[in-house]
Design an enzyme around this catalytic site. Structure first.
Site, PDB file in Angstrom:
ATOM      1  N   HIS A  12       0.767  -1.239   0.000  1.00 55.43           N
ATOM      2  CA  HIS A  12       0.000   0.000   0.000  1.00 55.43           C
ATOM      3  C   HIS A  12       0.803   1.297   0.000  1.00 55.43           C
ATOM      4  O   HIS A  12       0.225   2.365   0.119  1.00 55.43           O
ATOM      5  CB  HIS A  12      -0.935   0.022   1.213  1.00 55.43           C
ATOM      6  N   LYS A  39      -5.669  -9.352  -7.625  1.00 53.96           N
ATOM      7  CA  LYS A  39      -6.376  -8.768  -6.485  1.00 53.96           C
ATOM      8  C   LYS A  39      -7.415  -7.772  -7.009  1.00 53.96           C
ATOM      9  O   LYS A  39      -7.126  -7.006  -7.925  1.00 53.96           O
ATOM     10  CB  LYS A  39      -5.373  -8.083  -5.561  1.00 53.96           C
ATOM     11  N   HIS A 113      -2.868  -3.007   8.182  1.00 56.44           N
ATOM     12  CA  HIS A 113      -3.993  -3.366   7.313  1.00 56.44           C
ATOM     13  C   HIS A 113      -4.614  -2.103   6.751  1.00 56.44           C
ATOM     14  O   HIS A 113      -4.828  -1.142   7.487  1.00 56.44           O
ATOM     15  CB  HIS A 113      -5.016  -4.167   8.127  1.00 56.44           C
TER      16      HIS A 113
HETATM   17  O1  C5P Z   1     -13.074  -4.590   1.210  1.00 60.36           O
HETATM   18  P1  C5P Z   1     -12.394  -5.938   1.121  1.00 60.36           P
HETATM   19  O2  C5P Z   1     -12.502  -6.713   2.384  1.00 60.36           O
HETATM   20  O3  C5P Z   1     -12.713  -6.703  -0.102  1.00 60.36           O
HETATM   21  O4  C5P Z   1     -10.847  -5.551   0.987  1.00 60.36           O
HETATM   22  C1  C5P Z   1      -9.879  -6.549   0.915  1.00 60.36           C
HETATM   23  C2  C5P Z   1      -8.521  -5.890   0.762  1.00 60.36           C
HETATM   24  O5  C5P Z   1      -8.523  -5.063  -0.385  1.00 60.36           O
HETATM   25  C3  C5P Z   1      -8.127  -4.987   1.897  1.00 60.36           C
HETATM   26  O6  C5P Z   1      -7.521  -5.686   2.939  1.00 60.36           O
HETATM   27  C4  C5P Z   1      -7.150  -4.047   1.226  1.00 60.36           C
HETATM   28  O7  C5P Z   1      -5.868  -4.626   1.147  1.00 60.36           O
HETATM   29  C5  C5P Z   1      -7.712  -3.937  -0.174  1.00 60.36           C
HETATM   30  N1  C5P Z   1      -8.468  -2.695  -0.394  1.00 60.36           N
HETATM   31  C6  C5P Z   1      -7.777  -1.550  -0.750  1.00 60.36           C
HETATM   32  N2  C5P Z   1      -8.457  -0.376  -0.978  1.00 60.36           N
HETATM   33  C7  C5P Z   1      -9.797  -0.316  -0.841  1.00 60.36           C
HETATM   34  C8  C5P Z   1     -10.507  -1.461  -0.469  1.00 60.36           C
HETATM   35  C9  C5P Z   1      -9.813  -2.643  -0.266  1.00 60.36           C
HETATM   36  O8  C5P Z   1      -6.549  -1.599  -0.846  1.00 60.36           O
HETATM   37  N3  C5P Z   1     -10.430   0.842  -1.079  1.00 60.36           N
END
Ligand code: C5P
Length: 118
Positions: A12, A39, A113
């Site tokens: 991230h 992903k 996270h």
């Molecule tokens: O929302 P969900 O549980 O599907 O998200 C799974 C993963 O996707 C998160 O742990 C995060 O790493 C990524 N994510 C992200 N940006 C977002 C939503 C989710 O990086 N806006």
């Protein structure tokens, strides 16, 4: 515990992005090991890691829900969304540039996270 922080940064954190366009997402998602399988959604936060770390403290964050913290300041972010049905590579992404509050989880004072952004 540091291991989880390293993993967070891998997934991230990109201090100085070039582009923030679809090609940026396609390249970055692959480079950061997020493409087997593809992903669905991943956010890259730009700026300094100190500012992101500070979200875990009162300096730049406050509690959000039971487990999370939300930043007090907004970050420049790029959200990469997978397009197309198959989760198998090659993965293709759509990029969105945004300036947003981030919601993260911290452990021992370090981000571990990424949850969402507003
Ligand atoms: O929302 P969900 O549980 O599907 O998200 C799974 C993963 O996707 C998160 O742990 C995060 O790493 C990524 N994510 C992200 N940006 C977002 C939503 C989710 O990086 N806006």
């Amino acid at each position: 515990q540091d291991e989880r922080y390293r993993h967070f940064l891998d997934q991230h954190y990109d201090p100085k992005p070039h582009g923030q366009n679809d090609r940026y997402c396609n390249t970055m998602m692959r480079r950061r090991g997020l493409t087997s399988p593809c992903k669905d959604i991943n956010t890259f936060i730009h700026g300094t890691s100190d500012n992101i770390k500070a979200v875990c403290e009162d300096e730049n964050g406050k509690p959000y829900g039971t487990n999370f913290r939300i930043s007090k300041s907004r970050f420049q972010v790029t959200t990469c969304k997978h397009i197309g049905g198959s989760p198998r590579p090659p993965c293709r992404y759509r990029a969105t540039r945004e300036f947003r509050y981030i919601v993260i989880a911290c452990e021992h004072g370090l981000p571990v996270h990424f949850d969402e952004s507003f």
